[in-house]
Design an enzyme around this catalytic site. Structure first.
Site, mmCIF file in Angstrom:
data_model
loop_
_atom_site.group_PDB
_atom_site.id
_atom_site.type_symbol
_atom_site.label_atom_id
_atom_site.label_comp_id
_atom_site.label_asym_id
_atom_site.label_seq_id
_atom_site.Cartn_x
_atom_site.Cartn_y
_atom_site.Cartn_z
ATOM 1 N N ASN A 166 4.683 27.087 19.522
ATOM 2 C CA ASN A 166 3.377 27.137 20.190
ATOM 3 C C ASN A 166 3.135 25.799 20.875
ATOM 4 O O ASN A 166 3.518 24.732 20.364
ATOM 5 C CB ASN A 166 2.261 27.398 19.172
ATOM 6 N N TYR A 170 -5.132 19.961 22.348
ATOM 7 C CA TYR A 170 -6.215 19.650 21.433
ATOM 8 C C TYR A 170 -6.448 18.145 21.491
ATOM 9 O O TYR A 170 -5.495 17.373 21.443
ATOM 10 C CB TYR A 170 -5.862 20.062 19.998
ATOM 11 N N ARG A 171 -7.680 17.765 21.585
ATOM 12 C CA ARG A 171 -7.946 16.336 21.698
ATOM 13 C C ARG A 171 -7.497 15.605 20.430
ATOM 14 O O ARG A 171 -7.539 16.151 19.316
ATOM 15 C CB ARG A 171 -9.433 16.100 21.945
ATOM 16 N N TRP A 184 -7.952 20.744 15.895
ATOM 17 C CA TRP A 184 -7.566 22.144 16.017
ATOM 18 C C TRP A 184 -8.811 23.006 15.960
ATOM 19 O O TRP A 184 -9.589 22.935 15.006
ATOM 20 C CB TRP A 184 -6.606 22.529 14.900
ATOM 21 N N ARG A 188 -6.766 29.160 18.080
ATOM 22 C CA ARG A 188 -5.701 28.392 18.697
ATOM 23 C C ARG A 188 -4.436 28.517 17.836
ATOM 24 O O ARG A 188 -4.501 28.478 16.605
ATOM 25 C CB ARG A 188 -6.083 26.924 18.842
ATOM 26 N N GLY A 189 -3.286 28.632 18.513
ATOM 27 C CA GLY A 189 -2.038 28.912 17.813
ATOM 28 C C GLY A 189 -1.670 27.875 16.775
ATOM 29 O O GLY A 189 -1.225 28.217 15.669
ATOM 30 N N GLU A 230 4.332 29.203 24.698
ATOM 31 C CA GLU A 230 3.816 28.852 26.027
ATOM 32 C C GLU A 230 4.842 28.113 26.865
ATOM 33 O O GLU A 230 4.742 28.093 28.099
ATOM 34 C CB GLU A 230 2.557 27.995 25.894
ATOM 35 N N ASP A 279 -17.342 16.371 25.770
ATOM 36 C CA ASP A 279 -16.390 17.446 26.055
ATOM 37 C C ASP A 279 -16.770 18.242 27.296
ATOM 38 O O ASP A 279 -17.705 17.896 28.002
ATOM 39 C CB ASP A 279 -16.274 18.359 24.825
#
Length: 593
Positions: A166, A170-171, A184, A188-189, A230, A279
């Site tokens: 995967n 992610y920040r 996370w 999300r994977g 991905e 964000d």
């Protein structure tokens, strides 16, 4: 045109005047944010900062800050990638020699969608072991951020049970020389992989990739089905295999032409306070405990370039990337749901706050089936407000959507409120982190006459509504938006005034926003509206009727979309830093914006 690494992309941009080199000394602490903000607002070039205060590395930002550059990463119009898959599904079924021959070019493109193992690559030129993350030019984007954050990290994990890869974004908040936070989020994977690792009570190896083929950036945030790597999408976008190196220790296959690869582990129970961070909702997201990424070593090119981005109020770089990803995935969505004509998640609302879908209904209530189905699909499931309209409505035109609601929204059967539901981690309006509610509005043409005729009158002057209203504006015939004075504590007098006034009472919705939301800017109006209300808590219908076991809302419905106590603050520049950037601007070699 294919870009096998960041360097080839930068060279291409520079040859076409799409890259600006900044040789003046610039601080990654907020200064780069302000510079990028001004450049992206003017449709300006990618920025290569060559003299970064506090770091030996260069920084590149605004890589995807225009539709033109984003299309380059996708190898052309992003929709064509999805259409190719859709075309194959139509041509190859049923498979035959004739259909295979007819599809040979499309099939060849899938042959490139793979990883090719190589033994060496530029990313192995230097190895920092022990690592020192403070040497990297990690950006502090906003004045009240909890610290410096990696904003363009490609986080690679593998499923602890079956090894499926995967890649997500992610920040990461840099804590010290050897650790960062790992933000996370739900749906999300990598979060699913960590959940399995936690159940197995063992650390999860993590490789954070910085740079490499720019297609990796797009692939990392693409709404891929769970369990599909991905990186294969990135290779498909490049029409070229992704060269990877098998790493000992992690067992990961990392891009050979990345700028940096940071290797380490995340261990169950190892948590640390992370955030806040300005964000893409345009506000600081809440601080909370998140897993800690313990870094073992850093691989890097000898003259590595650090990639970064900035998020905040729209428009930012993620606007164009999100736009392209939606264009790419729409043909795939139509494969699964042929009745769905279009779907548009509004970038100005942070994507998850508002989506509009158009459906060609083939039997009564089919549109509701697809609406509920989409709200169960991957990241779309985090959509807070879903509006479903007839297939003839342009989903990207909010005025047209408003007109469809005016004509077709039936309060007795077209409004659905779901609560509690899961919610985007970054959405701060729910009752708790990751928990909120959903609002569904259905405006489908069932063949009957419109429910309403002429649109309401022009909005009343603010002074006609009392001292609480500062500005009024209509967003189509369904929505009347009212900007309030600063510090308004109680909206009830304003709400009553809106319901009484002959020029406002006929609108279906009265939307009340804070004084910092400019109503002459449609993009910021949608931002200030949809990022600041929870359907369960902030909707006030004129009345409620119980019909059987159903609760029916009466129009007009007031939406209290003001900034409220307990919400995180919206992001704003530090005035002193902004003045410093003003003073240095002429040394940057950039046009005046």
């Amino acid at each position: 045109m294919r870009f096998v690494d960041l360097r080839s992309f930068l060279t291409h941009l520079e040859q076409r005047g799409e890259l600006a080199r900044i040789r003046a000394a610039v601080d990654p602490d907020q200064e780069m944010t302000i510079i990028q903000h001004r450049v992206i607002a003017s449709g300006g070039p990618a920025l290569l900062f060559e003299n970064v205060i506090g770091s030996p590395y260069r920084v590149v930002t605004n890589l995807l800050g225009t539709r033109r550059r984003t299309d380059l990463v996708f190898g052309g119009d992003p929709a064509r990638l999805g259409e190719r898959v859709h075309r194959l599904s139509q041509t190859l079924m049923p498979p035959s020699l004739k259909s295979i021959f007819k599809s040979r070019r499309d099939l060849l493109s899938f042959g490139a969608a793979r990883m090719r193992r190589v033994k060496r690559g530029p990313v192995l030129e230097t190895v920092a072991d022990p690592p020192d993350l403070t040497r990297l030019p990690v950006l502090t984007c906003w004045p009240e951020d909890g610290g410096p954050f990696f904003t363009l990290p490609l986080v690679h994990t593998t499923d602890p049970e079956n090894g499926t890869g995967n890649l997500g974004m992610y920040r990461l908040q840099r804590f010290d020389t050897k650790s960062t936070g790992m933000h996370w989020q739900i749906e999300r994977g990598a979060g699913f992989h960590f959940h399995k690792a936690t159940a197995m009570d063992r650390p999860l190896p993590v490789s954070v990739i910085l740079g490499g083929p720019p297609a990796l950036i797009a692939a990392a945030v693409a709404p891929m089905p769970e369990g599909i790597d991905e990186r294969l999408l990135a290779a498909y976008m490049m029409n070229h295999p992704l060269d990877v190196i098998l790493r000992p220790g992690t067992g990961h296959r990392v891009p050979a032409r990345a700028e940096f690869v940071i290797e380490g582990t995340v261990t169950p129970g190892d948590l640390r306070w992370e955030g806040p961070f300005g964000d893409h909702f345009g506000h600081y997201s809440h601080a909370a405990d998140y897993p800690v990424f313990r870094v073992r070593r850093i691989l890097a090119r000898r003259d590595a370039i650090y990639p970064a981005t900035v998020v905040g109020k729209p428009v930012q770089e993620d606007y164009y990337l999100g736009e392209a990803l939606q264009a790419m995935t729409l043909p795939l969505l139509r494969m699964i749901r042929p009745a769905v004509v279009d779907l548009w998640a509004y970038p100005e609302t942070g994507f998850h706050a508002l989506a509009v879908m158009s459906v060609r209904e083939r039997y009564p209530k089919e549109a509701l089936k697809h609406t509920l189905g989409m709200l169960g699909e991957g990241q779309v499931s985090l959509t807070k407000v879903m509006i479903t309209v007839d297939h003839r409505v342009n989903v990207k035109d909010f005025t047209a959507v408003s007109r469809a609601l005016w004509q077709r929204l039936d309060a007795s059967c077209g409004i659905h409120l779901l609560a509690p539901t899961a919610q985007d981690t970054l959405d701060f309006t729910g009752s708790a982190m990751n928990t909120g509610s959903r609002l569904i509005l259905m405006a489908i043409d069932d063949g009957g006459p419109p429910l309403r005729g002429a649109p309401p009158a022009a909005p009343p002057a603010p002074s006609d509504l009392g001292s609480d209203a500062v500005e009024t504006a209509a967003l189509g015939p369904a929505f009347l938006v009212v900007r309030t004075r600063s510090g308004l504590a109680d909206i009830e007098p304003l709400r009553q005034a809106l319901m009484r006034h002959p020029a406002s009472r006929d609108y279906l919705f009265h939307v009340i926003v804070s004084d910092d939301v400019p109503l002459d800017d449609p993009m910021l109006t949608l931002w200030g509206w949809f990022t600041r209300f929870d359907p369960l808590a902030d909707i006030y219908p004129a009345g409620r009727t119980v019909a059987g076991n159903r609760l029916i809302f009466d129009f007009p419905i007031t939406i209290d979309a003001r900034w409220k106590r307990g919400y995180p603050k919206p992001v704003e520049f530090d005035l002193q830093v902004e003045k410093k950037v003003d003073r240095m601007w002429n040394t940057l070699g950039l046009p005046n914006f």
